[in-house]
Design a protein around this motif. Structure first.
Motif, PDB file in Angstrom:
ATOM      1  N   GLY A 132      39.163  37.504  27.918  1.00 39.44           N
ATOM      2  CA  GLY A 132      38.351  36.345  28.282  1.00 39.44           C
ATOM      3  C   GLY A 132      38.850  35.681  29.540  1.00 39.44           C
ATOM      4  N   LEU A 133      39.244  36.475  30.518  1.00 45.15           N
ATOM      5  CA  LEU A 133      39.833  35.929  31.736  1.00 45.15           C
ATOM      6  C   LEU A 133      38.808  35.692  32.834  1.00 45.15           C
ATOM      7  CD1 LEU A 133      43.061  38.052  31.917  1.00 45.15           C
ATOM      8  CD2 LEU A 133      42.952  35.599  31.685  1.00 45.15           C
ATOM      9  N   SER A 134      39.266  35.026  33.858  1.00 43.09           N
ATOM     10  CA  SER A 134      38.459  34.757  35.050  1.00 43.09           C
ATOM     11  C   SER A 134      38.281  36.043  35.861  1.00 43.09           C
ATOM     12  CB  SER A 134      39.181  33.713  35.890  1.00 43.09           C
ATOM     13  OG  SER A 134      39.720  32.715  35.073  1.00 43.09           O
ATOM     14  N   PRO A 135      37.461  35.996  36.937  1.00 47.30           N
ATOM     15  CA  PRO A 135      37.219  37.196  37.759  1.00 47.30           C
ATOM     16  C   PRO A 135      38.502  37.822  38.303  1.00 47.30           C
ATOM     17  CG  PRO A 135      35.801  35.377  38.426  1.00 47.30           C
ATOM     18  CD  PRO A 135      36.705  34.848  37.376  1.00 47.30           C
ATOM     19  N   LEU A 136      38.485  39.138  38.421  1.00 43.80           N
ATOM     20  CA  LEU A 136      39.668  39.864  38.910  1.00 43.80           C
ATOM     21  C   LEU A 136      39.882  39.602  40.401  1.00 43.80           C
ATOM     22  CD1 LEU A 136      38.973  43.279  37.153  1.00 43.80           C
ATOM     23  CD2 LEU A 136      40.134  41.261  36.253  1.00 43.80           C
ATOM     24  N   LEU A 137      41.142  39.541  40.820  1.00 43.60           N
ATOM     25  CA  LEU A 137      41.450  39.209  42.221  1.00 43.60           C
ATOM     26  C   LEU A 137      41.651  40.441  43.104  1.00 43.60           C
ATOM     27  CD1 LEU A 137      43.886  36.212  41.727  1.00 43.60           C
ATOM     28  CD2 LEU A 137      41.503  36.145  42.414  1.00 43.60           C
ATOM     29  N   GLY A 138      42.331  41.454  42.582  1.00 43.94           N
ATOM     30  CA  GLY A 138      42.650  42.605  43.426  1.00 43.94           C
ATOM     31  C   GLY A 138      43.547  42.198  44.584  1.00 43.94           C
ATOM     32  N   ILE A 139      43.986  43.162  45.367  1.00 41.65           N
ATOM     33  CA  ILE A 139      44.886  42.885  46.497  1.00 41.65           C
ATOM     34  C   ILE A 139      44.226  41.909  47.488  1.00 41.65           C
ATOM     35  CG2 ILE A 139      45.963  43.920  48.556  1.00 41.65           C
ATOM     36  CD1 ILE A 139      47.521  44.718  46.223  1.00 41.65           C
ATOM     37  N   GLU A 140      42.958  42.157  47.773  1.00 38.12           N
ATOM     38  CA  GLU A 140      42.237  41.332  48.749  1.00 38.12           C
ATOM     39  C   GLU A 140      42.204  39.864  48.324  1.00 38.12           C
ATOM     40  OE1 GLU A 140      41.329  40.816  51.986  1.00 38.12           O
ATOM     41  OE2 GLU A 140      41.951  42.894  51.688  1.00 38.12           O
ATOM     42  N   GLY A 141      42.012  39.633  47.036  1.00 41.52           N
ATOM     43  CA  GLY A 141      41.983  38.268  46.506  1.00 41.52           C
ATOM     44  C   GLY A 141      43.299  37.547  46.769  1.00 41.52           C
ATOM     45  N   TYR A 142      44.421  38.230  46.517  1.00 45.76           N
ATOM     46  CA  TYR A 142      45.725  37.603  46.753  1.00 45.76           C
ATOM     47  C   TYR A 142      45.940  37.349  48.234  1.00 45.76           C
ATOM     48  CZ  TYR A 142      47.047  38.257  41.929  1.00 45.76           C
ATOM     49  OH  TYR A 142      47.094  38.175  40.570  1.00 45.76           O
ATOM     50  N   ARG A 143      45.496  38.316  49.049  1.00 45.35           N
ATOM     51  CA  ARG A 143      45.694  38.168  50.488  1.00 45.35           C
ATOM     52  C   ARG A 143      45.019  36.880  50.973  1.00 45.35           C
ATOM     53  NH1 ARG A 143      44.162  43.561  52.630  1.00 45.35           N
ATOM     54  NH2 ARG A 143      46.103  44.337  51.748  1.00 45.35           N
ATOM     55  N   SER A 144      43.775  36.663  50.532  1.00 39.01           N
ATOM     56  CA  SER A 144      43.071  35.490  51.059  1.00 39.01           C
ATOM     57  C   SER A 144      43.606  34.204  50.424  1.00 39.01           C
ATOM     58  CB  SER A 144      41.555  35.668  50.903  1.00 39.01           C
ATOM     59  OG  SER A 144      41.111  35.107  49.707  1.00 39.01           O
ATOM     60  N   ILE A 145      43.953  34.239  49.145  1.00 40.79           N
ATOM     61  CA  ILE A 145      44.516  33.038  48.514  1.00 40.79           C
ATOM     62  C   ILE A 145      45.838  32.649  49.181  1.00 40.79           C
ATOM     63  CG2 ILE A 145      45.654  32.211  46.398  1.00 40.79           C
ATOM     64  CD1 ILE A 145      43.382  33.576  44.826  1.00 40.79           C
ATOM     65  N   MET A 146      46.694  33.646  49.447  1.00 42.46           N
ATOM     66  CA  MET A 146      47.995  33.341  50.039  1.00 42.46           C
ATOM     67  C   MET A 146      47.867  32.850  51.471  1.00 42.46           C
ATOM     68  SD  MET A 146      49.952  33.410  47.604  1.00 42.46           S
ATOM     69  CE  MET A 146      51.363  32.854  48.579  1.00 42.46           C
ATOM     70  N   GLN A 147      46.851  33.340  52.149  1.00 40.01           N
ATOM     71  CA  GLN A 147      46.624  32.839  53.505  1.00 40.01           C
ATOM     72  C   GLN A 147      46.273  31.339  53.452  1.00 40.01           C
ATOM     73  OE1 GLN A 147      43.908  35.224  55.779  1.00 40.01           O
ATOM     74  NE2 GLN A 147      43.873  33.739  57.456  1.00 40.01           N
ATOM     75  N   ASN A 148      45.422  30.982  52.477  1.00 39.61           N
ATOM     76  CA  ASN A 148      45.076  29.570  52.302  1.00 39.61           C
ATOM     77  C   ASN A 148      46.297  28.729  51.940  1.00 39.61           C
ATOM     78  OD1 ASN A 148      42.320  29.754  52.842  1.00 39.61           O
ATOM     79  ND2 ASN A 148      41.855  30.388  50.749  1.00 39.61           N
ATOM     80  N   VAL A 149      47.163  29.281  51.074  1.00 42.17           N
ATOM     81  CA  VAL A 149      48.361  28.542  50.657  1.00 42.17           C
ATOM     82  C   VAL A 149      49.253  28.277  51.877  1.00 42.17           C
ATOM     83  CG1 VAL A 149      50.509  28.706  49.315  1.00 42.17           C
ATOM     84  CG2 VAL A 149      48.333  29.364  48.270  1.00 42.17           C
ATOM     85  N   ARG A 150      49.413  29.306  52.715  1.00 39.33           N
ATOM     86  CA  ARG A 150      50.253  29.146  53.913  1.00 39.33           C
ATOM     87  C   ARG A 150      49.641  28.127  54.867  1.00 39.33           C
ATOM     88  NH1 ARG A 150      51.105  34.655  53.219  1.00 39.33           N
ATOM     89  NH2 ARG A 150      49.297  35.177  54.478  1.00 39.33           N
ATOM     90  N   GLU A 151      48.337  28.252  55.088  1.00 36.55           N
ATOM     91  CA  GLU A 151      47.680  27.330  56.015  1.00 36.55           C
ATOM     92  C   GLU A 151      47.758  25.890  55.531  1.00 36.55           C
ATOM     93  OE1 GLU A 151      43.804  29.010  56.661  1.00 36.55           O
ATOM     94  OE2 GLU A 151      44.646  30.621  57.901  1.00 36.55           O
TER      95      GLU A 151
END
Lengths: 203, 65
Positions: A132-151
């Motif tokens: 019952g989890l949220s949508p899957l992130l995959g590598i691309e998902g982490y890449r964009s989330i981490m870019q936002n975290v850094r910014e």
């Protein structure tokens, strides 16, 4: 940096699994026993505290804010349906690690502002450990989330979680995450000790 | 020297992890530290050198914010 989330199988109890992980070099443990009574959780938690002390490991419990002090855990991990982080912080004070589950950058931002100390971000891929989890992130998902975290300049460690195996770790680490949380991958492997060795190469 | 702590650049005089820990007033217990993705137990902090650009991850209470 690898967090081992307790898990049990037909072969291994929660304590067996944690002992195996610590023996294999894991130094960050989360005790998760979703369906257990508080009494069982307390009993196991006290044993895990002793084990973690022996191995100099950091010890987090899942969800049960009210048992943190009694067990002497170093912190608590709060899922999306658990107590809000700000409320747990008010109850526990500043000397306790609080981790929060996130699926998006917006979740991370909210947790960061609510004083979380680390984020478990996922799921990476489909997992049978947690349903019952949220949508899957995959590598691309982490890449964009981490870019936002850094910014955004958030100095909060983000750990990837959800269906990760040894073979995923090197590409995941390249996205800028601080570490990996693992549960099923180790104990469900044909040879958990060998699997753990493979994983610890990335540590 | 500049190093990264939780992906944020900071300036430090510390040349090993143990001095960095005192600089950052890390608590005695309940801290997980990794250097370049590898977790380092407290007993090895003193022998763990820091150099320009080292990436340090610290999981502890009252971090950041």
């Amino acid at each position: 940096m690898i967090q081992f989330i307790s898990h049990h199988t037909e072969r291994y109890t929660y304590l067996d699994g944690i002992r195996l992980a610590l023996d294999g070099g894991i130094r960050w443990v989360q005790l998760r026993m979703k369906d257990a009574s508080d009494e069982d959780f307390l009993r196991t938690g006290r044993e895990v505290r002793k084990l973690c002390d022996r191995y100099n490991a950091t010890f987090i419990i899942d969800d049960r804010v009210e048992l943190v002090r009694e067990i002497g855990a170093d912190g608590v991990h709060l899922g999306k349906k658990d107590m809000p982080i700000a409320e747990a912080r008010r109850m526990l004070g500043n000397n306790v690690i609080i981790g929060g589950t996130a699926n998006t950058f917006e979740d991370i931002e909210a947790h960061y502002r609510a004083s979380a100390n680390y984020i478990g971000c996922g799921p990476f891929r489909f997992t049978t450990t947690k349903q019952g989890l949220s949508p899957l992130l995959g590598i691309e998902g982490y890449r964009s989330i981490m870019q936002n975290v850094r910014e955004a300049g958030f100095d909060i460690p983000v750990v990837a979680i959800g269906g990760i195996t040894a073979d995923d770790i090197s590409s995941l680490m390249l996205t800028g995450i601080a570490g990996i949380a693992l549960s099923g991958a180790i104990l469900r492997a044909d040879n958990p000790i060998e699997e753990l060795k493979k994983i610890m190469k990335y540590e | 020297m500049q190093i990264n702590v939780n992906n944020k650049p900071i300036n430090t005089e510390a040349t090993n992890l143990s001095t960095l820990a005192s600089e950052l007033s890390l608590p005695e217990k309940g801290v997980a530290v990794a250097i370049n993705n590898r977790m380092v137990p407290r007993s090895q902090w003193e022998q763990t050198p820091l150099s320009e650009g080292t990436s340090v991850i610290i999981i502890k209470a009252a971090c950041g914010g």
